[in-house]
Design a protein around this motif. Structure first.
Motif, PDB file in Angstrom:
ATOM      1  N   GLU A  87       0.828  -1.222   0.000  1.00 45.06           N
ATOM      2  CA  GLU A  87       0.000   0.000   0.000  1.00 45.06           C
ATOM      3  C   GLU A  87       0.861   1.271   0.000  1.00 45.06           C
ATOM      4  O   GLU A  87       0.601   2.211  -0.761  1.00 45.06           O
ATOM      5  N   ARG A 100       6.016 -12.598   5.129  1.00 46.96           N
ATOM      6  CA  ARG A 100       5.409 -12.361   6.439  1.00 46.96           C
ATOM      7  C   ARG A 100       5.936 -13.435   7.380  1.00 46.96           C
ATOM      8  O   ARG A 100       5.793 -14.625   7.079  1.00 46.96           O
ATOM      9  N   GLU A 123       5.188 -15.371   9.622  1.00 46.14           N
ATOM     10  CA  GLU A 123       4.029 -15.990  10.280  1.00 46.14           C
ATOM     11  C   GLU A 123       4.473 -16.794  11.502  1.00 46.14           C
ATOM     12  O   GLU A 123       5.512 -17.461  11.468  1.00 46.14           O
ATOM     13  N   THR A 138       2.906 -24.585   0.886  1.00 47.68           N
ATOM     14  CA  THR A 138       2.769 -23.202   0.403  1.00 47.68           C
ATOM     15  C   THR A 138       1.398 -22.607   0.735  1.00 47.68           C
ATOM     16  O   THR A 138       1.108 -21.484   0.355  1.00 47.68           O
ATOM     17  N   TYR A 170      -4.209  -2.131  -6.493  1.00 46.73           N
ATOM     18  CA  TYR A 170      -4.489  -0.943  -5.679  1.00 46.73           C
ATOM     19  C   TYR A 170      -5.261   0.048  -6.520  1.00 46.73           C
ATOM     20  O   TYR A 170      -4.796   0.448  -7.596  1.00 46.73           O
ATOM     21  N   GLY A 223      -8.520 -15.118  -1.502  1.00 50.86           N
ATOM     22  CA  GLY A 223      -8.444 -13.718  -1.919  1.00 50.86           C
ATOM     23  C   GLY A 223      -9.048 -12.845  -0.849  1.00 50.86           C
ATOM     24  O   GLY A 223      -9.845 -13.314  -0.011  1.00 50.86           O
ATOM     25  N   PHE A 230     -10.272  -4.979  -0.036  1.00 49.42           N
ATOM     26  CA  PHE A 230     -10.454  -3.957   0.998  1.00 49.42           C
ATOM     27  C   PHE A 230     -10.798  -2.613   0.360  1.00 49.42           C
ATOM     28  O   PHE A 230     -10.215  -2.249  -0.669  1.00 49.42           O
ATOM     29  N   TYR A 258      -6.482  -5.154  -3.181  1.00 51.65           N
ATOM     30  CA  TYR A 258      -7.139  -6.399  -3.599  1.00 51.65           C
ATOM     31  C   TYR A 258      -6.090  -7.497  -3.764  1.00 51.65           C
ATOM     32  O   TYR A 258      -5.238  -7.409  -4.654  1.00 51.65           O
ATOM     33  N   ILE A 314      -4.767 -11.635  -4.062  1.00 52.85           N
ATOM     34  CA  ILE A 314      -5.008 -13.063  -4.338  1.00 52.85           C
ATOM     35  C   ILE A 314      -3.683 -13.771  -4.060  1.00 52.85           C
ATOM     36  O   ILE A 314      -2.621 -13.229  -4.370  1.00 52.85           O
ATOM     37  N   GLY A 315      -3.734 -14.972  -3.493  1.00 50.03           N
ATOM     38  CA  GLY A 315      -2.509 -15.715  -3.208  1.00 50.03           C
ATOM     39  C   GLY A 315      -2.282 -16.876  -4.163  1.00 50.03           C
ATOM     40  O   GLY A 315      -2.759 -17.976  -3.899  1.00 50.03           O
ATOM     41  N   ARG A 324      -0.895 -20.012  -2.672  1.00 49.27           N
ATOM     42  CA  ARG A 324      -1.885 -20.710  -1.841  1.00 49.27           C
ATOM     43  C   ARG A 324      -2.940 -21.372  -2.732  1.00 49.27           C
ATOM     44  O   ARG A 324      -3.484 -22.424  -2.398  1.00 49.27           O
TER      45      ARG A 324
END
Ligand code: P5A
Length: 440
Positions: free
Chosen positions: A111, A140, A142, A149, A161, A285, A288, A317, A319-320, A323
Motif C-alpha cells: 500500500e 510475512r 508468520e 505453500t 491498488y 483472496g 479492501f 485487492y 489473491i494468493g 496458496r
C-alpha cells in the motif's frame, strides 16, 4: 517435454511432515521443495502450474481494467514510517539493514509503495480511476507457517491498488475487483464465496474474503448454502457499467456469509436451518476499501473538478497464487493423486510409452508427441524405461487430464488407449483419432 530429460523428482514414500493432502501430493509429485521454514522453491512441474494460475489472474485483472507494473520486494522503512505502519506491523515484518545501516524491510504488502508511486505523478482527477497491480513475492514472518505453500512465510501475491476521487468511484472500483475475482476463481475450477471479513492490519471497514470450502481450511465460515450454485459473471460483463457491477455485488452479498471474526450468530440463525452452511474454508483472496487511510498521511491528492485538492479514495485487492495451487489440489484429487482442472494443468496430455525401445511403440509415441506439440499442446512424453505400472502411477499422481497410452498389442493394430484422468474412463482408438481429439 521428454520425461527422460525433465526434472520431476517424484517421491515414492509419503513425506512425514505433510499434514494435509495437498502438501503431501505437491511434495510427492516433485512440485515444491522446502528451503527453510516456510520458504519454498517451485520445481519445474509446480512452476508450470503456478504460471498458468498467474496467467488467468492476469487476464481477469486486465479485463477489469487494472494495469500491471512491477514493484520491488525490498522496501525502505521510511515509507512505512510515513503511514504509521512501520511500528504497528510488529514481528510479522522482516526488518533488515543495508550496508549504510539504513532500515529496510521485505514487503509484506505494498500500500505505501504504490501510494508513493501515485503521488509522485498523478495530480488531476482526469487521470482517475486508476488501478495498478503486480504479481510479486511477499514475506510475512508468520507464527505458524504450515501446510506447505498454503501458509508460508515467503509467498506470492497478486496485489492491486485502486485510486478514485470519491467514495462512490472507489465503490465501483471495488465492485470491478469483486466481479473479476468471481471470474478468476471460477476459471481455476474453484467455487469461491465472498464473505464479510475483518480488515486486520490493512485497515478500512469494507472488506470481503473469498473462501473455498474445504475441511482442511484454516478459517471457520458461515454462509447460506445457495452461494454454492450462484451464477458467475460472464465473459461479456461490462466492467464500466456502474449499475451492472453493483447488481452483481448486491446479488452476491444478498445472503448471509461471514468469516468467524465477523460472524453474527443471531443473523445466521435467522437463515432457515436447512439452508445454513457452517464449514471450514481456505481464504484465497481478500479485498479492501479503506478510503483515505494511506492517502492522507502520505499526501496523495489530486485536483478535483472543483479546482480543490482531494485525498484519493483507495482500495487494495489480494489473491494468493502460491496458496491457490494447494487449494486447487484440496478441491480436486483422489487416492491416486492430483486431478488438475484443464485450465491450470502442467501439461495438457501425457503420452505413455509402455515399452520404450520397442520400435513400433517408439515410432507411435514420437508421431503423437510431434503432432500434438505442433498443434500447440503442452505434452509430456514418458519415454523412460520404467515399468508400465510405475509410469501409470506417475501419470495419475501428477494429474495431467488426459493420458495417451501406447502398448505393443494396441500399436500392432494401429491403435492406442486414451484415458481420462478424472473419470478413469479408457477408450481404444486409432492413432489418428487420438491425435484428432486434440488437433480438431
Ligand atoms: C490486499 C492486497 C493484503 O495484503 N494488501 C495488498 C492486501 N491482503 S491479505 O489478505 O493480507 O493477503 C492477500 C492474500 O494473500 C494470500 N496470503 C498468503 N498466501 C500464502 N501464505 C501466506 N502466509 C499468506 N498470507 C496471505 C491469501 O490468499 C490472501 O487472501
Amino acid at each position: 517435454m521428454r520425461l527422460s530429460r525433465y526434472f520431476m523428482p517424484i517421491l515414492k514414500e509419503n513425506p512425514k511432515e505433510a499434514e494435509i493432502v495437498s502438501h503431501r501430493l505437491m511434495l510427492r509429485a516433485g512440485m515444491i521443495r522446502q528451503q527453510s521454514q516456510g520458504i519454498y522453491s517451485w520445481l519445474p512441474l509446480g512452476k508450470r502450474v503456478l504460471d498458468k494460475v498467474n496467467a488467468i489472474i492476469r487476464e481477469e485483472q486486465n479485463r477489469a481494467g487494472a494495469i500491471e507494473l512491477s514493484m520491488p520486494t525490498l522496501q525502505s522503512a521510511e515509507l512505512w514510517q510515513e503511514s504509521g505502519r512501520y511500528d504497528a506491523y510488529g514481528k510479522e515484518m522482516l526488518r533488515i539493514k543495508d550496508r549504510q545501516e539504513r532500515p529496510m524491510l521485505y514487503g509484506p504488502t505494498n500500500e505505501e509503495m504504490v501510494t508513493d508511486i501515485f503521488r509522485s505523478s498523478v495530480k488531476s482527477y482526469k487521470d482517475l480511476p486508476l488501478n495498478l497491480y503486480h504479481i510479486q513475492l511477499k514475506f510475512r514472518d508468520e507464527i505458524r507457517p504450515r501446510f506447505g505453500t498454503m501458509r508460508s512465510r515467503e509467498f506470492m501475491m497478486k496485489d492491486a491498488y485502486s485510486f478514485d476521487l470519491t467514495r462512490e468511484g472507489a465503490e465501483h472500483s471495488y465492485n470491478k475487483m469483486f466481479a473479476a475475482y468471481l471470474r478468476t476463481f471460477d476459471r481455476l475450477g474453484l467455487r469461491a464465496i465472498p464473505m464479510r471479513a475483518d480488515t486486520g492490519p490493512i485497515g478500512g471497514n469494507l472488506s470481503h474474503e473469498f473462501i473455498i470450502l474445504a475441511d482442511t481450511g484454516e478459517s471457520e465460515v458461515f454462509c447460506h448454502k445457495d452461494f454454492v450454485d450462484f451464477d458467475i459473471p460472464g465473459e461479456s460483463t461490462d466492467f464500466d457499467s456502474v449499475e451492472g457491477l453493483q447488481a452483481i455485488f448486491d446479488k452476491w452479498t444478498s445472503l448471509y456469509a461471514a468469516t468467524s471474526e465477523m460472524h453474527d450468530e443471531a443473523a445466521f440463525n435467522a437463515v432457515p436451518e436447512g439452508e445454513r452452511l457452517s464449514a471450514r474454508g481456505i481464504e484465497v483472496g481478500h479485498i479492501f476499501y479503506f478510503g483515505t487511510k494511506y492517502s492522507e498521511p502520505m499526501g496523495a491528492k489530486v485536483q478535483g473538478p472543483d479546482g480543490k485538492e482531494h485525498f484519493v479514495h483507495m482500495g487494495s485487492y489480494g489473491i494468493g497464487p502460491t496458496r491457490l495451487v494447494p487449494a486447487i489440489i484440496e478441491a480436486s484429487h483422489d487416492d491416486n493423486g492430483i486431478i488438475w482442472p484443464a485450465s491450470v494443468a502442467p501439461f495438457d496430455v501425457v503420452v505413455i510409452n509402455m515399452k520404450a525401445g520397442d520400435q513400433a511403440c517408439d515410432d507411435t509415441c514420437e508421431l503423437i508427441y510431434a503432432a500434438l506439440t505442433k498443434a500447440g499442446k503442452d505434452v509430456l512424453y514418458d519415454d523412460t524405461d520404467d515399468r508400465a505400472g510405475t509410469k501409470f502411477a506417475t501419470a495419475d499422481l501428477i494429474g495431467v487430464p488426459v493420458q495417451i497410452i501406447a502398448g505393443p498389442r494396441a500399436v500392432a493394430n494401429g491403435e492406442v488407449e486414451v484415458k481420462d484422468r478424472k473419470t478413469g474412463a479408457r477408450e481404444t482408438m486409432t492413432i489418428e483419432a487420438a491425435i484428432n481429439r486434440f488437433v480438431a
